[in-house]
Design an enzyme around this catalytic site. Sequence first.
Site, PDB file in Angstrom:
ATOM      1  N   CYS A 110       0.874  -1.180   0.000  1.00  0.00           N
ATOM      2  CA  CYS A 110       0.000   0.000   0.000  1.00  0.00           C
ATOM      3  C   CYS A 110       0.910   1.227   0.000  1.00  0.00           C
ATOM      4  O   CYS A 110       2.013   1.172  -0.544  1.00  0.00           O
ATOM      5  CB  CYS A 110      -0.969  -0.022   1.182  1.00  0.00           C
ATOM      6  SG  CYS A 110      -0.188  -0.047   2.808  1.00  0.00           S
ATOM      7  N   TRP A 111       0.479   2.330   0.558  1.00  0.00           N
ATOM      8  CA  TRP A 111       1.299   3.537   0.507  1.00  0.00           C
ATOM      9  C   TRP A 111       2.503   3.446   1.442  1.00  0.00           C
ATOM     10  O   TRP A 111       3.631   3.717   1.055  1.00  0.00           O
ATOM     11  CB  TRP A 111       0.438   4.756   0.837  1.00  0.00           C
ATOM     12  CG  TRP A 111       1.197   6.021   1.105  1.00  0.00           C
ATOM     13  CD1 TRP A 111       1.127   6.784   2.229  1.00  0.00           C
ATOM     14  CD2 TRP A 111       2.141   6.691   0.257  1.00  0.00           C
ATOM     15  NE1 TRP A 111       1.972   7.882   2.137  1.00  0.00           N
ATOM     16  CE2 TRP A 111       2.598   7.846   0.918  1.00  0.00           C
ATOM     17  CE3 TRP A 111       2.651   6.415  -1.016  1.00  0.00           C
ATOM     18  CZ2 TRP A 111       3.528   8.715   0.381  1.00  0.00           C
ATOM     19  CZ3 TRP A 111       3.585   7.293  -1.561  1.00  0.00           C
ATOM     20  CH2 TRP A 111       4.006   8.431  -0.868  1.00  0.00           C
TER      21      TRP A 111
END
Length: 360
Positions: A110-111
Amino acid sequence: MSEYISPSEFLRLRDEGLPLIDVRSPSEYAHAHIPGSLNLPLLSDEEREAVGTAHAKSGSEAALHVALELIGPQLAAKLGRARQLCRNCLHGRREINRNGKKEKRVLLHCWRGGMRSRALAWLMETGGFSVFILEGGYKAYRSFVRSELAKPVNALVLSGMTGSGKTEVLHELAALGAQVVDLEGLACHRGSAFGGIGMGVQPCNEHMENTLFEQWRKLDPARPVWLEDEDRRIGTVSLCGELFEHVRTGRVVELHVPLEGRIRRLLRLYTGAEFKSALADCIERIRPRLGDERATLCSRAVQSERFEDAVRDILFFYDRLYARQMDKHGRLRIFRLDMPQDDPHAAAEILYRKELSGEL
């Protein structure tokens, strides 16, 4: 239990053929992503905004509660979609692993390697997968890309006046076996004020760097890498400082092609009735630099389809600009190749022989 791994190990496993799932929102993925990744957003853009609003107003516990309410009813569908993505990715390649069992390893990010990765990792582990999570997420990958691009390389920078066919010479060099990174191809722009004509939509800076890095990481550091001489901006794309430093400090090889050959090349690339409007727009954008009189003459030539007159006038401006820039920056010029005509293949053969002989 899922395993956190470094960006270099993450990319190594991707190269081996493991499916790579990006769990960020659709807009994050569309902006830029790791090449080869598949998007399975844990939260839609609207859901992510709702979670962010809850976090801002009431803190992390409230945000987690909102996220669970949104994700909970979708868990079965998410797992099914993840399985389908993995099957599609592995189809015809590595459905069976080295142990003779069905491949059920997957890469996730994810980020920042936080809640979204952990949530989908738990779900996929429940479904029987072995999960590798990118330590630090996409943010760490981007830092890794920049740090790798900053490492020293033996850069040979091909320079020359507008219309010299530098990009085609680079392509010919690559065909002969030289290491080449085509910055204009990656940026989808030929570099000048007219360079976007017929080239399509440019990527954002970030995704251009990600795509470029796929080539950069495979370069042999013991061999030279050819780059084209560029300004920091290529159309709407800005080269990052780490990459532009190689262009700025690389050893310059100058290609000189006669004016008439350059005019013929530019006529092939940029002219024709279908490009009249785009050419006129480009001329207007550089009117302050061309000067009113020259810009007006060029515009009239384009409108009356006297394209050669327009190209000749524009080259007069660009040739003077090129000479000023070369004098101003005082870069290390190690070789000048004077070609009797526009012949990219012959030019590339000469340059590659000189590279192999150690003359460059």
